[in-house]
Design a protein around this motif. Structure first.
Motif, PDB file in Angstrom:
ATOM      1  N   UNK A 146       0.833  -1.209   0.000  1.00 49.15           N
ATOM      2  CA  UNK A 146       0.000   0.000   0.000  1.00 49.15           C
ATOM      3  C   UNK A 146       0.865   1.256   0.000  1.00 49.15           C
ATOM      4  N   UNK A 147       1.975   1.205   0.733  1.00 44.68           N
ATOM      5  CA  UNK A 147       2.873   2.366   0.788  1.00 44.68           C
ATOM      6  C   UNK A 147       3.507   2.615  -0.581  1.00 44.68           C
ATOM      7  N   UNK A 148       3.921   1.528  -1.240  1.00 38.14           N
ATOM      8  CA  UNK A 148       4.489   1.673  -2.586  1.00 38.14           C
ATOM      9  C   UNK A 148       3.453   2.217  -3.556  1.00 38.14           C
ATOM     10  N   UNK A 149       2.221   1.743  -3.420  1.00 37.44           N
ATOM     11  CA  UNK A 149       1.150   2.224  -4.283  1.00 37.44           C
ATOM     12  C   UNK A 149       0.919   3.714  -4.095  1.00 37.44           C
ATOM     13  N   UNK A 150       0.899   4.164  -2.827  1.00 31.65           N
ATOM     14  CA  UNK A 150       0.711   5.594  -2.551  1.00 31.65           C
ATOM     15  C   UNK A 150       1.861   6.419  -3.117  1.00 31.65           C
ATOM     16  N   UNK A 187       1.587   9.301  -5.975  1.00 26.34           N
ATOM     17  CA  UNK A 187       2.087  10.661  -5.786  1.00 26.34           C
ATOM     18  C   UNK A 187       3.040  11.055  -6.917  1.00 26.34           C
ATOM     19  N   UNK A 188       3.824  10.091  -7.408  1.00 29.59           N
ATOM     20  CA  UNK A 188       4.716  10.356  -8.541  1.00 29.59           C
ATOM     21  C   UNK A 188       3.910  10.685  -9.786  1.00 29.59           C
ATOM     22  N   UNK A 189       2.833   9.927  -9.991  1.00 31.50           N
ATOM     23  CA  UNK A 189       1.954  10.198 -11.138  1.00 31.50           C
ATOM     24  C   UNK A 189       1.328  11.581 -11.026  1.00 31.50           C
ATOM     25  N   UNK A 190       0.914  11.918  -9.806  1.00 33.97           N
ATOM     26  CA  UNK A 190       0.304  13.233  -9.579  1.00 33.97           C
ATOM     27  C   UNK A 190       1.295  14.344  -9.889  1.00 33.97           C
ATOM     28  N   UNK A 191       2.543  14.154  -9.458  1.00 31.03           N
ATOM     29  CA  UNK A 191       3.559  15.173  -9.738  1.00 31.03           C
ATOM     30  C   UNK A 191       3.905  15.222 -11.218  1.00 31.03           C
ATOM     31  N   UNK A 192       3.892  14.056 -11.877  1.00 27.47           N
ATOM     32  CA  UNK A 192       4.279  13.992 -13.289  1.00 27.47           C
ATOM     33  C   UNK A 192       3.211  14.568 -14.219  1.00 27.47           C
ATOM     34  N   UNK A 193       1.941  14.303 -13.921  1.00 19.91           N
ATOM     35  CA  UNK A 193       0.875  14.710 -14.836  1.00 19.91           C
ATOM     36  C   UNK A 193      -0.018  15.822 -14.285  1.00 19.91           C
ATOM     37  N   UNK A 194      -0.238  15.817 -13.013  1.00 23.78           N
ATOM     38  CA  UNK A 194      -1.063  16.862 -12.425  1.00 23.78           C
ATOM     39  C   UNK A 194      -2.550  16.593 -12.510  1.00 23.78           C
ATOM     40  N   UNK A 195      -3.035  16.148 -13.669  1.00 25.01           N
ATOM     41  CA  UNK A 195      -4.477  15.921 -13.832  1.00 25.01           C
ATOM     42  C   UNK A 195      -4.722  14.875 -14.914  1.00 25.01           C
ATOM     43  N   UNK A 196      -5.942  14.349 -14.949  1.00 25.36           N
ATOM     44  CA  UNK A 196      -6.304  13.362 -15.974  1.00 25.36           C
ATOM     45  C   UNK A 196      -6.305  13.984 -17.365  1.00 25.36           C
ATOM     46  N   UNK A 255      -4.503   4.015 -19.517  1.00 28.22           N
ATOM     47  CA  UNK A 255      -5.827   3.747 -18.934  1.00 28.22           C
ATOM     48  C   UNK A 255      -5.690   3.592 -17.423  1.00 28.22           C
ATOM     49  N   UNK A 256      -4.637   2.880 -16.993  1.00 30.41           N
ATOM     50  CA  UNK A 256      -4.383   2.697 -15.555  1.00 30.41           C
ATOM     51  C   UNK A 256      -3.985   4.023 -14.905  1.00 30.41           C
ATOM     52  N   UNK A 257      -3.112   4.780 -15.575  1.00 23.49           N
ATOM     53  CA  UNK A 257      -2.660   6.072 -15.036  1.00 23.49           C
ATOM     54  C   UNK A 257      -3.837   7.017 -14.844  1.00 23.49           C
TER      55      UNK A 257
END
Length: 214
Positions: free
Chosen positions: A101-105, A109-118, A204-206
């Motif tokens: 779960x920690x790795x998933x979080x 967070x990395x995805x959020x920083x990389x893309x910001x939004x869908x 799709x997953x991202x």
């Protein structure tokens, strides 16, 4: 007359003081009772039962308490809490789940920083897919041209065989190079198709994970 008024005033004043004192005393008693009622009992003893069912009592928690599971008792020997026996297998499983779960979080967070939004992620996906599609179309055109060249070379080969003549070295080289190029382009086409489908699945997953963060 004046003395009577003074007397009434004193009586009234005394009555008010008495009433205030009684109210204060009542509040004090009520507060003390409430505090005593809500105060949690403290553990004074810790009891566990070993594998033979024998009760063991102590004032502190020992490794055996943890291994067998134990009860926390107050000074009146009343159970106030029960703790289950330690299970190494369950603990390892829970530890693995917590780490996962920690790795998933962290990845989220990395995805959020990389893309910001869908929306930004979808735009990036479309750009990559468009580039892959362009490369794929080019390689498919190349493959089609190579297959047409192969037909032409094969006709030449058949003509030489019909005449009973030996194939020229250049025609042999053309046939060999053509076959190698066809196989190479086929592998490239397959690789680009896989990359296209993988990009679709990855994004799709991202995008789904970013939606959960928004």
């Amino acid at each position: 007359m004046t003395g009577s008024l003074k007397c009434d005033f004193r009586i009234s004043h005394f009555t008010t003081l008495a009433r205030n004192y009684i109210c204060a005393l009542f509040l004090f008693i009520f507060s003390s009772t409430t505090f005593a009622t809500t105060e949690q009992p403290k553990a004074a003893w810790y009891r566990y039962y070993d594998k033979n069912g024998v009760s063991n009592l102590s004032t502190s928690v020992t490794p055996d308490h943890i291994r067998y599971g134990y009860e926390a008792l107050d000074r009146n020997m009343q159970v106030i809490k029960r703790n289950k026996a330690y299970n190494a297998k369950v603990d390892i499983q829970q530890s693995s789940s917590r780490e996962s779960a920690a790795r998933q979080r962290e990845q989220d967070m990395k995805l959020k920083r990389a893309y910001g939004s869908t929306k930004i992620a979808a735009t990036k996906r479309d750009q990559i897919l468009a580039s892959l599609k362009k490369q794929l179309n080019y390689q498919q055109d190349q493959l089609q041209q190579l297959q047409q060249d192969k037909i032409a070379f094969k006709r030449q080969e058949m003509e030489y065989h019909r005449k009973g003549e030996t194939l020229p070295p250049q025609l042999k080289n053309n046939l060999d190079n053509n076959a190698k190029n066809i196989e190479s382009v086929k592998r490239t086409v397959e690789s680009l198709r896989n990359a296209y489908h993988k990009t679709e699945a990855d994004y799709a997953d991202i995008i789904n994970r970013l939606k959960n963060l928004e």
